[in-house]
Scaffold this motif. Sequence first.
Motif, PDB file in Angstrom:
ATOM      1  N   LEU A  64     -79.932 103.875  46.435  1.00 58.03           N
ATOM      2  CA  LEU A  64     -80.358 104.426  45.146  1.00 58.03           C
ATOM      3  C   LEU A  64     -81.148 103.404  44.338  1.00 58.03           C
ATOM      4  O   LEU A  64     -82.112 103.746  43.649  1.00 58.03           O
ATOM      5  CB  LEU A  64     -79.142 104.887  44.337  1.00 58.03           C
ATOM      6  N   GLU A  65     -80.745 102.136  44.425  1.00 58.50           N
ATOM      7  CA  GLU A  65     -81.428 101.084  43.670  1.00 58.50           C
ATOM      8  C   GLU A  65     -82.875 100.906  44.115  1.00 58.50           C
ATOM      9  O   GLU A  65     -83.683 100.331  43.389  1.00 58.50           O
ATOM     10  CB  GLU A  65     -80.661  99.771  43.802  1.00 58.50           C
ATOM     11  N   GLU A  66     -83.202 101.404  45.320  1.00 56.60           N
ATOM     12  CA  GLU A  66     -84.556 101.252  45.857  1.00 56.60           C
ATOM     13  C   GLU A  66     -85.388 102.523  45.719  1.00 56.60           C
ATOM     14  O   GLU A  66     -86.549 102.539  46.133  1.00 56.60           O
ATOM     15  CB  GLU A  66     -84.479 100.869  47.347  1.00 56.60           C
ATOM     16  N   LEU A  67     -84.828 103.584  45.168  1.00 58.07           N
ATOM     17  CA  LEU A  67     -85.537 104.855  45.056  1.00 58.07           C
ATOM     18  C   LEU A  67     -86.187 105.024  43.673  1.00 58.07           C
ATOM     19  O   LEU A  67     -85.715 104.443  42.693  1.00 58.07           O
ATOM     20  CB  LEU A  67     -84.572 106.014  45.289  1.00 58.07           C
ATOM     21  N   PRO A  68     -87.233 105.840  43.582  1.00 59.69           N
ATOM     22  CA  PRO A  68     -87.803 106.167  42.267  1.00 59.69           C
ATOM     23  C   PRO A  68     -86.773 106.906  41.414  1.00 59.69           C
ATOM     24  O   PRO A  68     -85.832 107.515  41.939  1.00 59.69           O
ATOM     25  CB  PRO A  68     -88.989 107.083  42.615  1.00 59.69           C
ATOM     26  N   GLU A  69     -86.974 106.860  40.106  1.00 59.36           N
ATOM     27  CA  GLU A  69     -85.994 107.444  39.187  1.00 59.36           C
ATOM     28  C   GLU A  69     -85.760 108.925  39.435  1.00 59.36           C
ATOM     29  O   GLU A  69     -84.627 109.405  39.337  1.00 59.36           O
ATOM     30  CB  GLU A  69     -86.445 107.227  37.738  1.00 59.36           C
ATOM     31  N   LEU A 113     -74.197 115.159  43.608  1.00 59.48           N
ATOM     32  CA  LEU A 113     -72.885 114.645  43.991  1.00 59.48           C
ATOM     33  C   LEU A 113     -71.830 115.207  43.047  1.00 59.48           C
ATOM     34  O   LEU A 113     -72.107 115.501  41.885  1.00 59.48           O
ATOM     35  CB  LEU A 113     -72.863 113.111  43.904  1.00 59.48           C
ATOM     36  N   GLN A 114     -70.609 115.348  43.544  1.00 58.34           N
ATOM     37  CA  GLN A 114     -69.511 115.672  42.644  1.00 58.34           C
ATOM     38  C   GLN A 114     -69.382 114.547  41.626  1.00 58.34           C
ATOM     39  O   GLN A 114     -69.636 113.384  41.933  1.00 58.34           O
ATOM     40  CB  GLN A 114     -68.205 115.831  43.422  1.00 58.34           C
ATOM     41  N   GLU A 115     -68.982 114.887  40.414  1.00 56.97           N
ATOM     42  CA  GLU A 115     -69.006 113.900  39.330  1.00 56.97           C
ATOM     43  C   GLU A 115     -68.158 112.675  39.640  1.00 56.97           C
ATOM     44  O   GLU A 115     -68.552 111.549  39.344  1.00 56.97           O
ATOM     45  CB  GLU A 115     -68.561 114.549  38.023  1.00 56.97           C
ATOM     46  N   GLU A 116     -66.983 112.866  40.255  1.00 57.57           N
ATOM     47  CA  GLU A 116     -66.136 111.707  40.570  1.00 57.57           C
ATOM     48  C   GLU A 116     -66.808 110.827  41.614  1.00 57.57           C
ATOM     49  O   GLU A 116     -66.738 109.600  41.557  1.00 57.57           O
ATOM     50  CB  GLU A 116     -64.762 112.165  41.041  1.00 57.57           C
ATOM     51  N   ARG A 117     -67.479 111.437  42.595  1.00 55.38           N
ATOM     52  CA  ARG A 117     -68.206 110.662  43.595  1.00 55.38           C
ATOM     53  C   ARG A 117     -69.373 109.941  42.930  1.00 55.38           C
ATOM     54  O   ARG A 117     -69.664 108.775  43.243  1.00 55.38           O
ATOM     55  CB  ARG A 117     -68.717 111.602  44.691  1.00 55.38           C
ATOM     56  N   ALA A 118     -70.077 110.623  42.032  1.00 55.22           N
ATOM     57  CA  ALA A 118     -71.193 109.991  41.325  1.00 55.22           C
ATOM     58  C   ALA A 118     -70.710 108.768  40.551  1.00 55.22           C
ATOM     59  O   ALA A 118     -71.376 107.719  40.535  1.00 55.22           O
ATOM     60  CB  ALA A 118     -71.856 110.991  40.382  1.00 55.22           C
ATOM     61  N   ALA A 119     -69.542 108.869  39.924  1.00 61.78           N
ATOM     62  CA  ALA A 119     -68.983 107.725  39.188  1.00 61.78           C
ATOM     63  C   ALA A 119     -68.656 106.577  40.144  1.00 61.78           C
ATOM     64  O   ALA A 119     -68.889 105.405  39.823  1.00 61.78           O
ATOM     65  CB  ALA A 119     -67.732 108.154  38.425  1.00 61.78           C
ATOM     66  N   ASP A 120     -68.144 106.899  41.324  1.00 68.63           N
ATOM     67  CA  ASP A 120     -67.844 105.864  42.325  1.00 68.63           C
ATOM     68  C   ASP A 120     -69.112 105.120  42.726  1.00 68.63           C
ATOM     69  O   ASP A 120     -69.119 103.887  42.871  1.00 68.63           O
ATOM     70  CB  ASP A 120     -67.203 106.488  43.567  1.00 68.63           C
ATOM     71  N   VAL A 121     -70.186 105.862  42.941  1.00 67.48           N
ATOM     72  CA  VAL A 121     -71.445 105.247  43.357  1.00 67.48           C
ATOM     73  C   VAL A 121     -72.011 104.378  42.240  1.00 67.48           C
ATOM     74  O   VAL A 121     -72.509 103.274  42.482  1.00 67.48           O
ATOM     75  CB  VAL A 121     -72.456 106.339  43.776  1.00 67.48           C
ATOM     76  N   LEU A 122     -71.927 104.842  41.014  1.00 69.39           N
ATOM     77  CA  LEU A 122     -72.395 104.035  39.878  1.00 69.39           C
ATOM     78  C   LEU A 122     -71.608 102.738  39.772  1.00 69.39           C
ATOM     79  O   LEU A 122     -72.169 101.680  39.446  1.00 69.39           O
ATOM     80  CB  LEU A 122     -72.270 104.835  38.582  1.00 69.39           C
ATOM     81  N   GLU A 123     -70.306 102.791  40.060  1.00 71.25           N
ATOM     82  CA  GLU A 123     -69.489 101.569  40.050  1.00 71.25           C
ATOM     83  C   GLU A 123     -69.950 100.591  41.110  1.00 71.25           C
ATOM     84  O   GLU A 123     -69.887  99.370  40.918  1.00 71.25           O
ATOM     85  CB  GLU A 123     -68.019 101.922  40.295  1.00 71.25           C
ATOM     86  N   ALA A 124     -70.409 101.120  42.257  1.00 71.15           N
ATOM     87  CA  ALA A 124     -70.837 100.254  43.359  1.00 71.15           C
ATOM     88  C   ALA A 124     -72.228  99.665  43.130  1.00 71.15           C
ATOM     89  O   ALA A 124     -72.591  98.686  43.778  1.00 71.15           O
ATOM     90  CB  ALA A 124     -70.811 101.036  44.679  1.00 71.15           C
ATOM     91  N   MET A 125     -73.002 100.250  42.224  1.00 70.36           N
ATOM     92  CA  MET A 125     -74.336  99.719  41.927  1.00 70.36           C
ATOM     93  C   MET A 125     -74.230  98.463  41.070  1.00 70.36           C
ATOM     94  O   MET A 125     -73.229  98.238  40.395  1.00 70.36           O
ATOM     95  CB  MET A 125     -75.166 100.775  41.186  1.00 70.36           C
ATOM     96  N   ASP A 126     -75.284  97.641  41.103  1.00 70.38           N
ATOM     97  CA  ASP A 126     -75.349  96.530  40.162  1.00 70.38           C
ATOM     98  C   ASP A 126     -75.346  97.109  38.751  1.00 70.38           C
ATOM     99  O   ASP A 126     -76.015  98.129  38.497  1.00 70.38           O
ATOM    100  CB  ASP A 126     -76.608  95.704  40.385  1.00 70.38           C
ATOM    101  N   PRO A 127     -74.611  96.500  37.815  1.00 69.02           N
ATOM    102  CA  PRO A 127     -74.508  97.085  36.470  1.00 69.02           C
ATOM    103  C   PRO A 127     -75.845  97.361  35.806  1.00 69.02           C
ATOM    104  O   PRO A 127     -76.011  98.385  35.133  1.00 69.02           O
ATOM    105  CB  PRO A 127     -73.708  96.031  35.700  1.00 69.02           C
ATOM    106  N   ASP A 128     -76.828  96.478  35.995  1.00 70.40           N
ATOM    107  CA  ASP A 128     -78.124  96.700  35.359  1.00 70.40           C
ATOM    108  C   ASP A 128     -78.843  97.907  35.953  1.00 70.40           C
ATOM    109  O   ASP A 128     -79.495  98.673  35.243  1.00 70.40           O
ATOM    110  CB  ASP A 128     -78.999  95.442  35.429  1.00 70.40           C
ATOM    111  N   ASP A 129     -78.708  98.108  37.277  1.00 66.73           N
ATOM    112  CA  ASP A 129     -79.330  99.278  37.904  1.00 66.73           C
ATOM    113  C   ASP A 129     -78.611 100.554  37.495  1.00 66.73           C
ATOM    114  O   ASP A 129     -79.248 101.596  37.286  1.00 66.73           O
ATOM    115  CB  ASP A 129     -79.322  99.128  39.424  1.00 66.73           C
ATOM    116  N   ALA A 130     -77.278 100.488  37.400  1.00 64.73           N
ATOM    117  CA  ALA A 130     -76.517 101.657  36.946  1.00 64.73           C
ATOM    118  C   ALA A 130     -76.902 102.025  35.512  1.00 64.73           C
ATOM    119  O   ALA A 130     -77.045 103.206  35.180  1.00 64.73           O
ATOM    120  CB  ALA A 130     -75.018 101.380  37.049  1.00 64.73           C
ATOM    121  N   ALA A 131     -77.079 101.014  34.675  1.00 65.99           N
ATOM    122  CA  ALA A 131     -77.463 101.266  33.287  1.00 65.99           C
ATOM    123  C   ALA A 131     -78.851 101.898  33.218  1.00 65.99           C
ATOM    124  O   ALA A 131     -79.087 102.834  32.435  1.00 65.99           O
ATOM    125  CB  ALA A 131     -77.428  99.962  32.486  1.00 65.99           C
ATOM    126  N   ASP A 132     -79.792 101.413  34.043  1.00 71.47           N
ATOM    127  CA  ASP A 132     -81.140 101.990  34.060  1.00 71.47           C
ATOM    128  C   ASP A 132     -81.090 103.459  34.462  1.00 71.47           C
ATOM    129  O   ASP A 132     -81.787 104.297  33.873  1.00 71.47           O
ATOM    130  CB  ASP A 132     -82.040 101.218  35.031  1.00 71.47           C
TER     131      ASP A 132
END
Length: 432
Positions: free
Chosen positions: A211-216, A226-245
Amino acid sequence: MVAGAHRVFVSHLSGVAVFEPNGDQVGRVQDVVAMLRVGGRPPRVLGLVVEVVSRRRIFLPMTRVTGVDSGQVITTGVVNMRRFEQRPTETLVLGELLDRRVRLAESGEEATVLDVGIIQLPARRDWEIDKVFVRRGRGGALRRKGETLTVEWSAVTGFSLEEHGQGAENLLATFERLRPADLANVLHHLTPKRRAEVAAALDDDRLADVLEELPEDHQIEILGKLQEERAADVLEAMDPDDAADLLSELPEEEKERLLTLMQPADAADVRRLLAYEERTAGGLMTTEPIVLRPDATVADALARVRNPDLSPALAAQVYVCRPPDETPTGKYLGTVHFQRLLRDPPFTLVGSITDTDLRPLPPDTPLRAVTSHLATYNLVAVPVVDDSGSLLGAVTVDDVLDHLLPDDWRETELHHGAPGLGDVGAVIRGAG
């Protein structure tokens, strides 16, 4: 087996206690989660199913396991307490592989799986299944028990994925060794339906990297399916700055809902980043640089730098601060560059070799000034410090480049394709 590699048979893990680094028990191992691969390749071990005190079963990724020794499992201390739900591409080793009827590839003789061995790959935190412990013959109450033997995974047939057909598992196996940027290129060329299927089948860490390498627009599209809980899991696994973007591009209600579902510590890092303007040091920084106290040694610093999950830019230097060690830290004291760590004895205290000459940047520093600072002093990263002297994070050169290039640079690169991907074109064309 590679010299020095560490192998564990999964039957020995059943019921084993799982501990945090401070000695607190998290729970006990109930099963091992693996992903089968095509062509007889050894399955990748994704993580452990752990039963916690409340009898809830949670998933512990192998990337969060730091030790499997002496009848115990040690974690990094960061555990997601969300309930484990098995995905279509996942196999439970104890529950689904043991006692399965298979055949020995060389002789064609039937055998029963009694156990499987998992091994940690050298110089990495990845694990895979490499051995199978079997009993020859069909077995049964009226038959004499056959000989037992341990064989390579490739020496047994009966539970590997078939080569024909193309589910998400086969497509993932085809591209498993691609770098995240190259796998992002593959996803870019798939239909939205196929892209969602492949994204759903990726594990959280792999999907976060891609996801960090894909266009917005692709990021938002995939996250929204994604299911919302899964989406939250993936955001946790991203670098915080990329998740914030990524979250900054979502409607306020959806953004807040996902932040609420994230682990509090991860959500707090992202909320802090969202508070800064995008094109400032605060908006560009990562909140997870290497932080050490002044009484840490060079050996301690080098051990932290060796973490394979760190980008080269983040691993290039460590930041010396008073406690607390998590950002925002205590008083920022200075930086020790990787080359200096290589020149001093392992027992040297980092506080005695700290570079205090280069000033840190305040979080409101505009992008142009951040760029000039990195270029002027030939740096790959720079610390960001608030008015009280606490380290908030670090801006790396790759984050700066992301914002200096045109807004559509990722999409342009993906459209033209990455070098070396011509051989997977047929798979891409057949994946829609």
